[in-house]
Design an enzyme around this catalytic site. Structure first.
Site, PDB file in Angstrom:
ATOM      1  N   GLU A 114       0.773  -1.056  -0.078  1.00  0.00           N
ATOM      2  CA  GLU A 114      -0.065   0.080   0.049  1.00  0.00           C
ATOM      3  C   GLU A 114       0.864   1.381   0.039  1.00  0.00           C
ATOM      4  O   GLU A 114       2.188   1.078   0.165  1.00  0.00           O
ATOM      5  CB  GLU A 114      -0.820   0.051   1.370  1.00  0.00           C
ATOM      6  N   HIS A 240      -9.033   9.448   2.596  1.00  0.00           N
ATOM      7  CA  HIS A 240      -8.708   8.497   1.715  1.00  0.00           C
ATOM      8  C   HIS A 240      -8.910   8.742   0.525  1.00  0.00           C
ATOM      9  O   HIS A 240      -9.905   9.124  -0.101  1.00  0.00           O
ATOM     10  CB  HIS A 240      -9.499   7.114   1.849  1.00  0.00           C
ATOM     11  N   ARG A 286      -0.679   8.760   1.543  1.00  0.00           N
ATOM     12  CA  ARG A 286      -2.080   9.178   1.414  1.00  0.00           C
ATOM     13  C   ARG A 286      -2.375  10.574   1.184  1.00  0.00           C
ATOM     14  O   ARG A 286      -2.962  11.039   0.652  1.00  0.00           O
ATOM     15  CB  ARG A 286      -2.742   8.746   2.459  1.00  0.00           C
ATOM     16  N   HIS A 347     -11.597   9.568   6.479  1.00  0.00           N
ATOM     17  CA  HIS A 347     -11.213   8.250   6.430  1.00  0.00           C
ATOM     18  C   HIS A 347     -10.680   7.815   7.832  1.00  0.00           C
ATOM     19  O   HIS A 347     -11.245   7.009   8.368  1.00  0.00           O
ATOM     20  CB  HIS A 347     -10.249   7.842   5.439  1.00  0.00           C
ATOM     21  N   ARG A 382      -1.163   8.953   9.107  1.00  0.00           N
ATOM     22  CA  ARG A 382      -0.984   7.613   9.237  1.00  0.00           C
ATOM     23  C   ARG A 382      -0.399   6.862   7.834  1.00  0.00           C
ATOM     24  O   ARG A 382      -1.062   6.839   6.821  1.00  0.00           O
ATOM     25  CB  ARG A 382      -2.219   6.934   9.617  1.00  0.00           C
TER      26      ARG A 382
HETATM   27  C1  SIN Z   1      -7.369   0.559   2.713  1.00  0.00           C
HETATM   28  O1  SIN Z   1      -7.722  -0.526   2.408  1.00  0.00           O
HETATM   29  O2  SIN Z   1      -6.970   1.299   1.674  1.00  0.00           O
HETATM   30  C2  SIN Z   1      -7.484   1.056   4.052  1.00  0.00           C
HETATM   31  C3  SIN Z   1      -6.524   0.431   4.881  1.00  0.00           C
HETATM   32  C4  SIN Z   1      -6.179   1.868   5.974  1.00  0.00           C
HETATM   33  O3  SIN Z   1      -6.791   2.600   5.990  1.00  0.00           O
HETATM   34  O4  SIN Z   1      -5.224   1.302   6.565  1.00  0.00           O
END
Ligand code: SIN
Length: 531
Positions: A114, A240, A286, A347, A382
């Site tokens: 991610e 998000h 993010r 988010h 985060r």
């Molecule tokens: C996501 O799956 O993008 C969200 C996971 C997160 O917020 O850590």
């Protein structure tokens, strides 16, 4: 009605349930209070997974470095180090509870990637990790005789020694219990305990568009603040980058793991724009991706951007992302053939109730775990999938601290008074609640969003103050009910977000303000505390 327990846990997500299991294993009687059904938690919605160092190619220093980089200079390094290091032990416990993380053909964990992670390190159960964790923990809790789980119990406020005017000599405050509304009977009950742990999650509902479920109304943060407990860094609300575009307020999350598997963000002209904003392109942290999308949408006037994963075969996408695939199909999008329309939405609440590494708050006996807390792990932004990790580690550490605290207490319990309803009566103007609910969330979305200005923040402050006054009057005059209690908490949280945002005279992480575009030389945490 009066109840008495060794510890009361508010909230039934990953943090609350983990904590309850550990306290019960040590022989303590625990009550978990949850305002809706037991599985109604943010945990249940977590798609991506849980970040943890498990691969031979990975190491703690790398996870630490990625977390610090995302946190943009405000993480507490010692806390990050500890949480990252304790991760593998807590993962083993989840597996012992029956959790089955997705594996590859060789039987090794199928690690996802991610934004902001330099390695594949996200353990997941397809795209429904949170639900799988919640199910495993709920199964374990229901088999535990020392844990009472009460649904539809809405905690109104904490009871402290100082509030009751019988703090111990010397004036040190401590927690004594709480008042809670039984939403099914309408009765307000008194719950006594020397320990209360807040595991109430975040406050995404304070924004008009959010990926969060309805329960995310910042109840724990608001309650702790009203009890005089320190709250910090509330300006760091994570948006998000990719939620499914719709006109609904509740927006379906398209996990960052989709970009981890190669999805590309494109503007409406079809351009893959992220390389213009960051060297990690679509896998940048993010805050950067959300701001880039916001800038592209503002430039073109388009209502969304596209997420493109059409280079992957349909069978592979259906296997790895079954829930997301199905959600896209409900709006007529087949992700293997069509680009997915996405927009950012509120988010995650990175700030919250200040705790140390043992989940202790500034009020003796009051603990906070999970999204409600601010441990210093997230700093100004985060890192993806660090939140479930933080919740399990902090529940473990918090339980050890709670057990030590309980051992120091004398045997004589404090008698608590009943809730005094005064002459409150039923309201005949529910429209005040629904109108103010809407106005508050629109104000936050329009004036306290991804890109801020001092003028907009001040505008928001004025409007929120008017709403707060009206809600305060309503609270005292009418019989309390869940929607009103949530609105009262949301309004409190909105005030805290704006207050912290106005305190920070710089742009950092998730707080981007046009009046102060650069970093301050010596950044500090913003803190608010009722005296
Ligand atoms: C996501 O799956 O993008 C969200 C996971 C997160 O917020 O850590």
């Amino acid at each position: 009605m009066h109840h008495r327990y060794d510890a009361i846990i508010v909230g039934s997500g990953i943090a609350g349930l983990s904590l309850a299991l550990k306290l019960a294993a040590a022989g303590r009687r625990v009550a978990i209070l949850t305002k809706k059904n037991r599985a109604d938690s943010n945990t249940n919605y977590a798609q991506g997974g849980i970040a943890c160092v498990t691969a031979n190619t990975d190491d703690f220093d790398s996870h630490l470095k990625d977390t610090l980089e995302a946190g943009d200079g405000l993480c507490r390094v010692d806390i990050v180090r500890e949480i990252v290091r304790e991760g593998p032990a807590r993962i083993r416990e989840l597996i012992e509870l029956g959790l089955k993380f997705s594996q590859d053909e060789s039987g090794a964990f199928d690690l996802g990637r991610e934004g902001g992670h330099s390695q594949r390190r996200i353990l997941h159960v397809k795209d429904m990790t949170g639900k799988a964790i919640e199910d495993a923990l709920l199964r374990a809790v229901s088999a535990e005789k020392l844990v009472a789980l009460r649904e539809h119990v809405f905690v109104i406020d904490l009871i402290t020694a100082r509030k009751l005017g019988f703090g111990p000599a010397g004036g040190n405050d401590r927690i004594l219990g709480l008042y809670a509304l039984d939403a099914l009977t309408g009765k307000i009950e008194t719950w006594a305990a020397p320990v209360v742990a807040l595991a109430t999650g975040g406050a995404g509902q304070v924004y008009f568009y959010t990926s969060n479920p309805d329960i995310a109304t910042g109840d724990g943060i608001a309650m702790a603040y009203r009890a005089g407990v320190a709250v910090e860094n509330m300006e760091f609300i994570q948006f998000h980058p990719t939620t499914l575009y719709s006109l609904e307020q509740k927006r379906f999350l398209i996990s960052e793991a989709v970009r981890g598997e190669g999805a590309i963000l494109r503007n409406l002209a079809g351009e893959a724009f992220m390389p213009r904003y960051h060297h990690l392109a679509d896998l940048a942290p993010r805050d950067i991706v959300a701001r880039a999308i916001d800038a592209e949408m503002k430039k073109s006037g388009a209502p969304h951007v596209w997420l493109d994963i059409t280079h992957k075969p349909e069978a592979e996408l259906r296997t790895r992302f079954p829930v997301i695939f199905e959600a896209c199909e409900t709006i007529g999008v087949n992700p293997a053939r069509d680009r997915i329309p996405v927009v950012p939405a509120a988010h995650y609440t990175c700030g919250g109730v200040v705790t140390n590494l043992d989940a202790e708050t500034s009020l003796p006996g009051l603990y906070a775990c999970g999204e409600v807390a601010s441990t210093g792990l997230h700093g100004a932004n985060r890192l993806a999938s660090n939140s479930l990790l933080e919740a399990v580690v902090m529940a473990h550490r918090g339980s050890a601290s709670i057990l030590r605290y309980l051992d120091t207490l004398g045997a004589r319990p404090v008698e608590l008074p009943d809730w005094i309803p005064g002459d409150a009566h039923d309201s005949d103007e529910q429209v005040v609640i629904s109108h103010n609910w809407d106005e508050l969330r629109r104000t936050m979305w329009d004036y306290v969003g991804i890109v801020r200005t001092t003028k907009r923040l001040e505008r928001a402050r004025t409007r929120i103050a008017t709403l707060a006054k009206e809600i305060h009057e309503y609270y005292w005059n009418f019989r309390v009910e869940p929607r009103l209690l949530e609105l009262r908490n949301l309004t409190q949280v909105a005030e805290l977000i704006v207050e912290c945002a106005l305190q920070r005279h710089e742009s950092r992480g998730l707080h981007y303000i046009l009046d102060y575009p650069g970093h301050a030389a010596h950044p500090t945490d913003t803190q608010v505390r009722r005296r």
